[in-house]
Every structure is written in structure tokens, then in C-alpha cells.
Design an enzyme around this catalytic site. Structure first.
Site, PDB file in Angstrom:
ATOM      1  N   ARG A  71      15.227 -18.279  26.986  1.00  0.00           N
ATOM      2  CA  ARG A  71      14.253 -18.623  25.953  1.00  0.00           C
ATOM      3  C   ARG A  71      14.918 -18.768  24.574  1.00  0.00           C
ATOM      4  O   ARG A  71      14.554 -19.632  23.777  1.00  0.00           O
ATOM      5  CB  ARG A  71      13.152 -17.566  25.899  1.00  0.00           C
ATOM      6  CG  ARG A  71      12.024 -17.931  24.951  1.00  0.00           C
ATOM      7  CD  ARG A  71      10.823 -17.022  25.132  1.00  0.00           C
ATOM      8  NE  ARG A  71       9.704 -17.446  24.326  1.00  0.00           N
ATOM      9  CZ  ARG A  71       9.125 -16.669  23.403  1.00  0.00           C
ATOM     10  NH1 ARG A  71       9.551 -15.429  23.192  1.00  0.00           N
ATOM     11  NH2 ARG A  71       8.125 -17.142  22.700  1.00  0.00           N
TER      12      ARG A  71
ATOM     13  N   HIS B 282      14.580 -21.910  22.009  1.00  0.00           N
ATOM     14  CA  HIS B 282      14.114 -21.776  20.627  1.00  0.00           C
ATOM     15  C   HIS B 282      15.192 -22.182  19.632  1.00  0.00           C
ATOM     16  O   HIS B 282      14.876 -22.650  18.542  1.00  0.00           O
ATOM     17  CB  HIS B 282      13.615 -20.354  20.372  1.00  0.00           C
ATOM     18  CG  HIS B 282      12.255 -20.103  20.963  1.00  0.00           C
ATOM     19  ND1 HIS B 282      11.343 -19.234  20.416  1.00  0.00           N
ATOM     20  CD2 HIS B 282      11.640 -20.632  22.052  1.00  0.00           C
ATOM     21  CE1 HIS B 282      10.229 -19.234  21.152  1.00  0.00           C
ATOM     22  NE2 HIS B 282      10.392 -20.064  22.156  1.00  0.00           N
TER      23      HIS B 282
ATOM     24  N   ASN C 100       8.682 -16.578  17.295  1.00  0.00           N
ATOM     25  CA  ASN C 100       9.853 -15.717  17.505  1.00  0.00           C
ATOM     26  C   ASN C 100       9.603 -14.241  17.188  1.00  0.00           C
ATOM     27  O   ASN C 100      10.135 -13.352  17.850  1.00  0.00           O
ATOM     28  CB  ASN C 100      11.008 -16.200  16.622  1.00  0.00           C
ATOM     29  CG  ASN C 100      11.523 -17.567  17.041  1.00  0.00           C
ATOM     30  OD1 ASN C 100      11.325 -17.985  18.178  1.00  0.00           O
ATOM     31  ND2 ASN C 100      12.180 -18.260  16.125  1.00  0.00           N
TER      32      ASN C 100
ATOM     33  N   ASP D  91      13.019 -19.521  40.814  1.00  0.00           N
ATOM     34  CA  ASP D  91      12.722 -20.346  41.982  1.00  0.00           C
ATOM     35  C   ASP D  91      11.573 -21.299  41.643  1.00  0.00           C
ATOM     36  O   ASP D  91      11.170 -21.396  40.483  1.00  0.00           O
ATOM     37  CB  ASP D  91      12.369 -19.441  43.185  1.00  0.00           C
ATOM     38  CG  ASP D  91      11.193 -18.517  42.886  1.00  0.00           C
ATOM     39  OD1 ASP D  91      10.465 -18.747  41.896  1.00  0.00           O
ATOM     40  OD2 ASP D  91      10.994 -17.551  43.635  1.00  0.00           O
TER      41      ASP D  91
ATOM     42  N   HIS E 238       9.411 -20.575  33.075  1.00  0.00           N
ATOM     43  CA  HIS E 238       8.406 -19.505  33.192  1.00  0.00           C
ATOM     44  C   HIS E 238       8.283 -19.007  34.622  1.00  0.00           C
ATOM     45  O   HIS E 238       7.307 -18.372  34.981  1.00  0.00           O
ATOM     46  CB  HIS E 238       7.051 -19.981  32.646  1.00  0.00           C
ATOM     47  CG  HIS E 238       7.057 -20.218  31.162  1.00  0.00           C
ATOM     48  ND1 HIS E 238       5.992 -20.754  30.478  1.00  0.00           N
ATOM     49  CD2 HIS E 238       8.010 -19.980  30.219  1.00  0.00           C
ATOM     50  CE1 HIS E 238       6.291 -20.840  29.184  1.00  0.00           C
ATOM     51  NE2 HIS E 238       7.519 -20.386  28.999  1.00  0.00           N
TER      52      HIS E 238
HETATM   53  C1  HEM Z   1       6.482 -26.086  27.102  1.00  0.00           C
HETATM   54  C2  HEM Z   1       6.207 -25.340  26.063  1.00  0.00           C
HETATM   55  C3  HEM Z   1       6.386 -23.845  26.056  1.00  0.00           C
HETATM   56  C4  HEM Z   1       5.495 -22.952  25.579  1.00  0.00           C
HETATM   57  C5  HEM Z   1       4.154 -23.265  24.957  1.00  0.00           C
HETATM   58  C6  HEM Z   1       6.066 -21.641  25.788  1.00  0.00           C
HETATM   59  C7  HEM Z   1       5.468 -20.463  25.392  1.00  0.00           C
HETATM   60  C8  HEM Z   1       5.924 -19.209  25.734  1.00  0.00           C
HETATM   61  C9  HEM Z   1       5.245 -17.992  25.389  1.00  0.00           C
HETATM   62  C10 HEM Z   1       3.973 -17.879  24.579  1.00  0.00           C
HETATM   63  C11 HEM Z   1       5.961 -16.971  25.920  1.00  0.00           C
HETATM   64  C12 HEM Z   1       5.648 -15.489  25.833  1.00  0.00           C
HETATM   65  C13 HEM Z   1       6.118 -14.958  24.486  1.00  0.00           C
HETATM   66  C14 HEM Z   1       5.571 -13.579  24.174  1.00  0.00           C
HETATM   67  O1  HEM Z   1       4.555 -13.188  24.731  1.00  0.00           O
HETATM   68  O2  HEM Z   1       6.160 -12.877  23.332  1.00  0.00           O
HETATM   69  C15 HEM Z   1       7.088 -17.549  26.618  1.00  0.00           C
HETATM   70  C16 HEM Z   1       8.030 -16.840  27.293  1.00  0.00           C
HETATM   71  C17 HEM Z   1       9.152 -17.407  27.869  1.00  0.00           C
HETATM   72  N1  HEM Z   1       9.550 -18.730  27.762  1.00  0.00           N
HETATM   73 FE1  HEM Z   1       8.391 -20.251  27.141  1.00  0.00          FE
HETATM   74  N2  HEM Z   1       7.282 -21.767  26.398  1.00  0.00           N
HETATM   75  C18 HEM Z   1       7.526 -23.100  26.578  1.00  0.00           C
HETATM   76  C19 HEM Z   1       8.675 -23.659  27.096  1.00  0.00           C
HETATM   77  C20 HEM Z   1       9.784 -22.930  27.489  1.00  0.00           C
HETATM   78  C21 HEM Z   1      11.064 -23.503  27.795  1.00  0.00           C
HETATM   79  C22 HEM Z   1      11.413 -24.978  27.667  1.00  0.00           C
HETATM   80  C23 HEM Z   1      11.867 -22.465  28.159  1.00  0.00           C
HETATM   81  C24 HEM Z   1      13.319 -22.497  28.536  1.00  0.00           C
HETATM   82  C25 HEM Z   1      13.913 -23.526  29.102  1.00  0.00           C
HETATM   83  C26 HEM Z   1      11.068 -21.264  28.106  1.00  0.00           C
HETATM   84  C27 HEM Z   1      11.492 -20.013  28.486  1.00  0.00           C
HETATM   85  C28 HEM Z   1      10.715 -18.876  28.422  1.00  0.00           C
HETATM   86  C29 HEM Z   1      11.088 -17.621  29.041  1.00  0.00           C
HETATM   87  C30 HEM Z   1      12.284 -17.400  29.935  1.00  0.00           C
HETATM   88  C31 HEM Z   1      10.113 -16.688  28.672  1.00  0.00           C
HETATM   89  C32 HEM Z   1      10.097 -15.195  28.996  1.00  0.00           C
HETATM   90  C33 HEM Z   1      10.925 -14.477  27.961  1.00  0.00           C
HETATM   91  C34 HEM Z   1      10.948 -12.963  28.078  1.00  0.00           C
HETATM   92  O3  HEM Z   1      10.671 -12.409  29.140  1.00  0.00           O
HETATM   93  O4  HEM Z   1      11.258 -12.323  27.056  1.00  0.00           O
HETATM   94  N3  HEM Z   1       9.819 -21.579  27.664  1.00  0.00           N
HETATM   95  N4  HEM Z   1       7.053 -18.913  26.462  1.00  0.00           N
HETATM   96 CA   LIG Z   2      18.735 -24.168  16.104  1.00  0.00          CA
END
Ligand code: HEM
Ligand SMILES: [Ca+2]
Length: 299
Positions: free
Chosen positions: A38, A42, A70, A226, A168
Site C-alpha cells: 500500500r 500511495h 494516510n 491470491d 485487497h
Molecule cells: C482502487 C482504489 C483504492 C481504494 C479506494 C483503496 C482504499 C483503501 C482503504 C480505505 C484501505 C484501508 C485503510 C484503513 O482502514 O486505514 C486500504 C487498504 C489497503 N490497500 Fe487500498 N485502495 C485502493 C487501491 C489500492 C491499490 C492500487 C493497492 C496496491 C497495489 C492497495 C493496497 C492496499 C493494501 C495492501 C491495504 C491493506 C493495508 C494494511 O493492512 O495496512 N490499495 N485501501
Molecule cells: Ca510520491
């Protein structure tokens, strides 16, 4: 003009250093790999893959860490700092923080059972950050057409959007990111109809309010990288609106169906990661190689 052999002579140990640090971080934090993936996303979406996301705020400098997407949410900084400290001993002033993030993201995927790929390297670190671009990272309430627009603005297409959302497949989200789906969705007085009834009742009990309690993004295989994420979406078991919309919208649903095949998902995911990794990069003599990832060099 990035290259996978960029550090072959200047720092041949870079890959083993990063891999062992990510592996050891996973021992104490099963989410370490998800956090690093993530972090890379970002970084790349705000001002390009330039390490801008790593810069700490100072009294005279506002970085990206306090932007809404963030703040109290992004992690993995400690792992990046410790990798940087090791590399400053083995290969001083050589490996950029932006490249460390890109390798660590790949390793987080691989160590969770996901695909591998050759990371392209040679990025340099920024001397600035963009609070406004970080604030404009896509939010969890966005619809498919809005997500398509945000990704398109970065030069990424619908296949990239759907494949990268597959990140996700692991990691966690706070209740406050999706709690609006659970009781009074869009002021309808009812929950989001596109949420599976049994998942709904589970989530209602974990998230009675919009708290910071953490919930697995992938309720099927929460720590494995997966294609379960796409199967969840077909079963109305996506956690965020921005996840479920990909299966609900005809703009993206066919791609979701394709990625239930793990080989199809992995193949596109690796390509899309390489593509995202090229966004707005600094190369050559642009930017700098930071000595510490949290601050620009003083001299
Ligand atoms: C498509 C639009 C996306 C949205 C709206 C989005 C939104 C979010 C949100 C709201 C969270 C939870 C944050 C929290 O509760 O603090 C999250 C977690 C996460 N996102 Fe996304 N995300 C997107 C795309 C991506 C992309 C492109 C990646 C990486 C290639 C990614 C990787 C992750 C990962 C791995 C987590 C879990 C992080 C953790 O466990 O700390 N996301 N995302
Ligand atoms: Ca940057």
C-alpha cells in the site's frame, strides 16, 4: 528508463537485504507485506514513485503523511527505515528510498504467496512532497466510473485498476472506511443491498460504530495473496464500496470475472505493478539519494 539491473554493480546485495528485512518484519507483523504494498501505491499516486510519502512533517514542511488517506492508516515506514540503515552501511548513498519501497512491495506480495516479477529500478528521491495529491488518493466510497477516472488520470486503464485493486486480497481496513454500508447506506435507512447478508451481520457486530477497529479486507484468505478477492466480489463479499463496485458495474465486471483465474490475475497484476512503478519517476541526476528516508538531505 528504469532497469532491473540498475544496482547490479553498485549494490548487488540490495535484493537479499530487502527480502530478509521484509521476511523478518512478517514474523512480528503478519500485515507487514500488505502495508508495504500500500505504501508503494500511495507513493506512486502522489507526485510519482519518488519516496515523497516517506517524508516526515517538520515545522516548515508539510508532507503527505497527514493527508486523510494516510493519517493513522499508512504503515511500513519502520521497515523501510531499517532497510535504508542497512543499505547505508553496505552501499552508502546508492539506493534510493523510492526503489527500496518498490522492491519491498514486490517482496511483500511474493512472501504472501503472490507472483514475482523483476522490479525496475533507478528511481531517485524527491526533495518535495504533495499533501494535496496525497489527499486526492481514491477514497473507499468511490464508484467504478470514478475509480476509472482517477486511474486514467495517472495513465492507468481499467485492467490496471481491477488488477491493482486485487491488492485487497490481504491486509486490513478500519470500520470507519466502510461502516456507512452497514446500517443506513446512502440515507436509505437500510444497509447496502450489494452486501452479502451473512457478511453484513458479521460486520454489523464488529463495527456498530465507525471505529478504528480493523477488519480483514479479504474475509476468505486474509493473509494470502491470491485471487480470492475477485471470488468475494462475485459473492457480494467485497469490504469497501470501491471493491464491490468493480463487480457491480458493467464497466469492470467482466474483468473481475477474468481475474477469478489466478494465473490471469497474477499475469496482469505484475504488468500493472511495473506500469504503476514508472509513474512520475525521477531519474539520472534529478532529485537525490536520501541518507534517511524520512528527511531530505541537509547538504
Ligand atoms: C482502487 C482504489 C483504492 C481504494 C479506494 C483503496 C482504499 C483503501 C482503504 C480505505 C484501505 C484501508 C485503510 C484503513 O482502514 O486505514 C486500504 C487498504 C489497503 N490497500 Fe487500498 N485502495 C485502493 C487501491 C489500492 C491499490 C492500487 C493497492 C496496491 C497495489 C492497495 C493496497 C492496499 C493494501 C495492501 C491495504 C491493506 C493495508 C494494511 O493492512 O495496512 N490499495 N485501501
Ligand atoms: Ca510520491
Amino acid at each position: 528508463q528504469l532497469s532491473s539491473t540498475f544496482y547490479s554493480s553498485s549494490c548487488p546485495s540490495v535484493f537479499t537485504t530487502v527480502r530478509s528485512a521484509v521476511s523478518s518484519a512478517l514474523q512480528s507483523d503478519p500485515r507487514a507485506g500488505a502495508k508495504l504494498l500500500r505504501l508503494f501505491f500511495h507513493d506512486c499516486f502522489a507526485q510519482g514513485c519518488d519516496g515523497s510519502v516517506l517524508l516526515d512533517d517538520t515545522p516548515t514542511f508539510t508532507g503527505e503523511k497527514t493527508a486523510v488517506p494516510n493519517a493513522n492508516s499508512l504503515g511500513g515506514f519502520d521497515v523501510i527505515d531499517s532497510i535504508k540503515a542497512s543499505l547505508e552501511i553496505s552501499c552508502p548513498k546508492t539506493v534510493s528510498c523510492a526503489d527500496i519501497v518498490s522492491i519491498a512491495a514486490r517482496d511483500g506480495v511474493v512472501l504472501a504467496g503472490g507472483p514475482t516479477w523483476n522490479v525496475e529500478l533507478g528511481r531517485r528521491d524527491s526533495t518535495t512532497a504533495s499533501f494535496s495529491q496525497a489527499s486526492n488518493l481514491p477514497g473507499p466510497q468511490l464508484t467504478a466510473s470514478q475509480l476509472i477516472n482517477v486511474f486514467q488520470a495517472q495513465g492507468l486503464n481499467t485492467n490496471d485498476l481491477v488488477a491493482l485493486s486485487g491488492a485487497h486480497t490481504f491486509g486490513k481496513a478500519q470500520c470507519n472506511r466502510f461502516q456507512s454500508r452497514l446500517f443506513n447506506f446512502n440515507n436509505s435507512g437500510a444497509p447496502d443491498p450489494s452486501l452479502d447478508a451473512s457478511l453484513l451481520s458479521t460486520l454489523q457486530s464488529i463495527c456498530p460504530t465507525a471505529s478504528t477497529t480493523l477488519v480483514d479486507l479479504d474475509q476468505g484468505t486474509p493473509v494470502t495473496f491470491d485471487s480470492q478477492y475477485y471470488k468475494n466480489l462475485q459473492l457480494k463479499r467485497g469490504l469497501l464500496t470501491s471493491d464491490q463496485t468493480l463487480a457491480n458495474s458493467t464497466l469492470t465486471s467482466r474483468v473481475v470475472n477474468t481475474f477469478t483465474s489466478q494465473s490471469a490475475f497474477f499475469n496482469q497484476f505484475t504488468k500493472s505493478m511495473i506500469k504503476m512503478g514508472k509513474l512520475g519517476v525521477l531519474t539520472g541526476t534529478q532529485g537525490q539519494i536520501r541518507s534517511k528516508c524520512g528527511a531530505i538531505n541537509s547538504s
